[in-house]
Design a protein around this motif. Structure first.
Motif, PDB file in Angstrom:
ATOM      1  N   SER A   1       0.822  -1.209   0.000  1.00 49.68           N
ATOM      2  CA  SER A   1       0.000   0.000   0.000  1.00 49.68           C
ATOM      3  C   SER A   1       0.857   1.261   0.000  1.00 49.68           C
ATOM      4  N   THR A   2       1.987   1.255   0.689  1.00 49.32           N
ATOM      5  CA  THR A   2       2.841   2.448   0.682  1.00 49.32           C
ATOM      6  C   THR A   2       3.638   2.575  -0.606  1.00 49.32           C
ATOM      7  N   SER A   3       3.917   1.459  -1.282  1.00 52.48           N
ATOM      8  CA  SER A   3       4.685   1.561  -2.521  1.00 52.48           C
ATOM      9  C   SER A   3       3.873   2.188  -3.654  1.00 52.48           C
ATOM     10  N   SER A   4       2.560   2.109  -3.589  1.00 53.55           N
ATOM     11  CA  SER A   4       1.736   2.696  -4.649  1.00 53.55           C
ATOM     12  C   SER A   4       0.999   3.947  -4.169  1.00 53.55           C
ATOM     13  N   MET A   5       1.442   4.538  -3.085  1.00 53.47           N
ATOM     14  CA  MET A   5       0.735   5.674  -2.505  1.00 53.47           C
ATOM     15  C   MET A   5       0.747   6.899  -3.420  1.00 53.47           C
ATOM     16  N   VAL A   6       1.866   7.197  -4.048  1.00 53.67           N
ATOM     17  CA  VAL A   6       1.969   8.385  -4.898  1.00 53.67           C
ATOM     18  C   VAL A   6       1.023   8.265  -6.089  1.00 53.67           C
ATOM     19  N   GLU A   7       1.014   7.100  -6.731  1.00 53.53           N
ATOM     20  CA  GLU A   7       0.134   6.906  -7.882  1.00 53.53           C
ATOM     21  C   GLU A   7      -1.336   6.968  -7.472  1.00 53.53           C
ATOM     22  N   SER A   8      -1.668   6.401  -6.320  1.00 51.94           N
ATOM     23  CA  SER A   8      -3.053   6.438  -5.846  1.00 51.94           C
ATOM     24  C   SER A   8      -3.497   7.863  -5.568  1.00 51.94           C
ATOM     25  N   CYS A   9      -2.647   8.639  -4.946  1.00 54.52           N
ATOM     26  CA  CYS A   9      -2.989  10.040  -4.663  1.00 54.52           C
ATOM     27  C   CYS A   9      -3.175  10.824  -5.953  1.00 54.52           C
ATOM     28  N   GLU A  10      -2.311  10.586  -6.908  1.00 55.57           N
ATOM     29  CA  GLU A  10      -2.407  11.296  -8.188  1.00 55.57           C
ATOM     30  C   GLU A  10      -3.711  10.935  -8.896  1.00 55.57           C
ATOM     31  N   THR A  11      -4.095   9.670  -8.860  1.00 53.77           N
ATOM     32  CA  THR A  11      -5.343   9.224  -9.478  1.00 53.77           C
ATOM     33  C   THR A  11      -6.543   9.877  -8.807  1.00 53.77           C
ATOM     34  N   ARG A  12      -6.529   9.956  -7.478  1.00 53.93           N
ATOM     35  CA  ARG A  12      -7.646  10.584  -6.773  1.00 53.93           C
ATOM     36  C   ARG A  12      -7.737  12.066  -7.088  1.00 53.93           C
TER      37      ARG A  12
ATOM     38  N   GLY B   1     -10.864  16.402 -10.390  1.00 57.52           N
ATOM     39  CA  GLY B   1     -10.863  17.524 -11.316  1.00 57.52           C
ATOM     40  C   GLY B   1      -9.563  18.293 -11.418  1.00 57.52           C
ATOM     41  N   TYR B   2      -8.541  17.891 -10.698  1.00 58.97           N
ATOM     42  CA  TYR B   2      -7.257  18.577 -10.797  1.00 58.97           C
ATOM     43  C   TYR B   2      -6.487  18.035 -11.997  1.00 58.97           C
ATOM     44  N   PRO B   3      -5.655  18.861 -12.608  1.00 55.50           N
ATOM     45  CA  PRO B   3      -4.872  18.366 -13.742  1.00 55.50           C
ATOM     46  C   PRO B   3      -3.816  17.350 -13.288  1.00 55.50           C
ATOM     47  N   LEU B   4      -3.456  16.476 -14.197  1.00 55.92           N
ATOM     48  CA  LEU B   4      -2.454  15.449 -13.910  1.00 55.92           C
ATOM     49  C   LEU B   4      -1.122  16.112 -13.544  1.00 55.92           C
TER      50      LEU B   4
END
Length: 73
Positions: free
Chosen positions: A26-37, A42-45
């Motif tokens: 769960s911590t290894s994919s935290m950055v990608e998960s936050c970016e997806t959320r 509605g925020y830009p990538l």
């Protein structure tokens, strides 16, 4: 946990190992998960990455100032 066969210490170690592995994944994919959320809201990538870089730059500049005051006098 008590219903699993075998000695209690082996069962407990299996449960602890499973919890540690789930924490690792769960911590290894935290950055990608936050970016997806952020994108879903509605925020830009790249907003999360930019904000983290901004905050890190502030911290780095403060650390650099402390370094200069302490060692470059």
């Amino acid at each position: 946990m008590l219903l699993l066969p075998g000695p209690l210490w082996i069962t407990a170690m299996c449960v602890v190992g499973g919890l540690l592995m789930s924490l690792l994944y769960s911590t290894s994919s935290m950055v990608e998960s936050c970016e997806t959320r952020l994108v879903k809201h509605g925020y830009p990538l790249g907003t999360g990455r930019a904000r983290r870089a901004e905050r890190q730059a502030e911290n780095d500049s403060e650390a650099w100032q402390r370094y200069v005051e302490r060692y470059r006098s």
